[in-house]
Scaffold this motif. Sequence first.
Motif, PDB file in Angstrom:
ATOM      1  N   GLY A 180       0.797  -1.169  -0.024  1.00 47.73           N
ATOM      2  CA  GLY A 180      -0.032  -0.054   0.149  1.00 47.73           C
ATOM      3  C   GLY A 180       0.736   1.201  -0.023  1.00 47.73           C
ATOM      4  N   ASN A 181       1.818   1.352   0.887  1.00 49.55           N
ATOM      5  CA  ASN A 181       3.031   2.614   0.915  1.00 49.55           C
ATOM      6  C   ASN A 181       3.593   2.493  -0.471  1.00 49.55           C
ATOM      7  OD1 ASN A 181       2.445   3.806   3.562  1.00 49.55           O
ATOM      8  ND2 ASN A 181       2.692   1.903   4.121  1.00 49.55           N
ATOM      9  N   ILE A 182       4.247   1.634  -1.115  1.00 51.29           N
ATOM     10  CA  ILE A 182       4.678   1.520  -2.253  1.00 51.29           C
ATOM     11  C   ILE A 182       3.931   2.199  -3.348  1.00 51.29           C
ATOM     12  CG2 ILE A 182       5.767   0.120  -4.082  1.00 51.29           C
ATOM     13  CD1 ILE A 182       6.897  -1.717  -2.218  1.00 51.29           C
ATOM     14  N   GLY A 183       2.535   1.746  -3.332  1.00 54.70           N
ATOM     15  CA  GLY A 183       1.703   2.478  -4.236  1.00 54.70           C
ATOM     16  C   GLY A 183       1.220   3.800  -4.092  1.00 54.70           C
ATOM     17  N   GLY A 184       1.332   4.125  -2.665  1.00 52.67           N
ATOM     18  CA  GLY A 184       1.004   5.324  -2.597  1.00 52.67           C
ATOM     19  C   GLY A 184       1.898   6.237  -2.856  1.00 52.67           C
ATOM     20  N   GLY A 185       3.468   5.986  -2.792  1.00 56.59           N
ATOM     21  CA  GLY A 185       4.433   6.754  -3.092  1.00 56.59           C
ATOM     22  C   GLY A 185       4.606   7.008  -4.646  1.00 56.59           C
ATOM     23  N   ILE A 212       3.518  13.356  -0.179  1.00 54.14           N
ATOM     24  CA  ILE A 212       3.700  12.222   0.562  1.00 54.14           C
ATOM     25  C   ILE A 212       3.497  12.341   2.122  1.00 54.14           C
ATOM     26  CG2 ILE A 212       4.963  11.273  -1.159  1.00 54.14           C
ATOM     27  CD1 ILE A 212       7.449  11.595   0.454  1.00 54.14           C
ATOM     28  N   MET A 213       3.375  13.255   2.517  1.00 55.83           N
ATOM     29  CA  MET A 213       3.341  13.534   4.036  1.00 55.83           C
ATOM     30  C   MET A 213       2.352  13.120   4.741  1.00 55.83           C
ATOM     31  SD  MET A 213       5.801  14.957   5.484  1.00 55.83           S
ATOM     32  CE  MET A 213       7.244  15.988   4.880  1.00 55.83           C
ATOM     33  N   PRO A 214       1.138  12.802   4.080  1.00 57.53           N
ATOM     34  CA  PRO A 214       0.057  12.167   4.861  1.00 57.53           C
ATOM     35  C   PRO A 214       0.322  10.605   5.151  1.00 57.53           C
ATOM     36  CG  PRO A 214      -1.065  13.374   3.164  1.00 57.53           C
ATOM     37  CD  PRO A 214       0.456  13.541   2.866  1.00 57.53           C
ATOM     38  N   LEU A 215       1.179  10.043   4.381  1.00 51.70           N
ATOM     39  CA  LEU A 215       1.559   8.810   4.326  1.00 51.70           C
ATOM     40  C   LEU A 215       2.559   8.590   5.522  1.00 51.70           C
ATOM     41  CD1 LEU A 215       2.124   7.446   0.816  1.00 51.70           C
ATOM     42  CD2 LEU A 215       0.237   7.194   2.190  1.00 51.70           C
ATOM     43  N   GLY A 253       8.455   3.105  -3.587  1.00 50.43           N
ATOM     44  CA  GLY A 253       7.516   3.526  -4.560  1.00 50.43           C
ATOM     45  C   GLY A 253       7.700   5.027  -5.499  1.00 50.43           C
ATOM     46  N   VAL A 254       8.305   5.991  -4.900  1.00 50.74           N
ATOM     47  CA  VAL A 254       8.814   7.168  -5.541  1.00 50.74           C
ATOM     48  C   VAL A 254       9.947   6.729  -6.458  1.00 50.74           C
ATOM     49  CG1 VAL A 254       9.918   9.241  -5.272  1.00 50.74           C
ATOM     50  CG2 VAL A 254       8.042   8.502  -3.649  1.00 50.74           C
ATOM     51  N   GLY A 255      10.874   5.996  -6.125  1.00 53.77           N
ATOM     52  CA  GLY A 255      11.924   5.542  -7.146  1.00 53.77           C
ATOM     53  C   GLY A 255      11.354   4.658  -8.328  1.00 53.77           C
ATOM     54  N   MET A 256      10.595   3.894  -8.040  1.00 54.84           N
ATOM     55  CA  MET A 256       9.939   2.944  -9.189  1.00 54.84           C
ATOM     56  C   MET A 256       9.079   4.013 -10.125  1.00 54.84           C
ATOM     57  SD  MET A 256       8.404  -0.176  -6.930  1.00 54.84           S
ATOM     58  CE  MET A 256       7.497  -0.918  -8.592  1.00 54.84           C
TER      59      MET A 256
END
Length: 270
Positions: A180-185, A212-215, A253-256
Amino acid sequence: MINFEGKRKGMGEKEEKEVMELALQAGHLLLENGAEIFRVEETMDRICRHYGVRSGNAFVLSNGIFATAGSERERYFAKVQHIPVSGTHLNRVAAVNQLSREIESGRYTVEEASQALEDIRNMPGKRKITQVLASGVGSAAFCYLFGGNMGDTLCALCAGLVLYLYVLFVSAPRLSKIVGNIGGGALVTFICSGFYLLGAGAHLNFMIIGSIMPLIPGVAFTNAIRDIADGDYISGSVRMLDALLVFFSIAIGVGMAFSFISRVTGGALL
């Protein structure tokens, strides 16, 4: 590890068990909603002292409570509750904290306190529309604080709104914490990159950081440091590891997303 020393004598087996169950449930409610270890111990201590449990012990970890009571003069009580590491609901933590002080002032019987705890457990959370709006406003505010201009702030607002719709309707009910966090990023990066390529925002880094701060598990990370500072090394380490896992998942997630966009656009973001 804490030890409870009560004031009253002659408690029956049933009464003592009810008090220990009450203290255990209060500790459970605090721990599952993100309270620090010392707060859980203090609340259980207040309840047991007020209702007169003469002996008792509780060993509190970040994901479990071990509670016992008994001596040569009292019946024995022992119970273990597993409490998975979960989200943070500070309104429930504050409510239980206040309840423990009202119990100590003599305003509740054991039965009334148990009912009050059940009411707190059933407290409704924030409405989904409120959470979505808070995510958007928070993202915009952080983007502005980090140095973004008005265009960046508006882009972060939109990204924050979409992000929490994803969290509420996709990530939380259907995906594991890591996925979920990978997807969110990745989602935030795609949205902000799209705005940037369209010319709506001028500073991609500020837009993504704000969005991304809400995560970010800020409360969990802070509580981990407080637990370690208080000497609760096991609990602090577990919470720290859980928070770091979220950080790494967001970064992945951001890097991908950056890697994919760079290949598609031929490095237009660089």
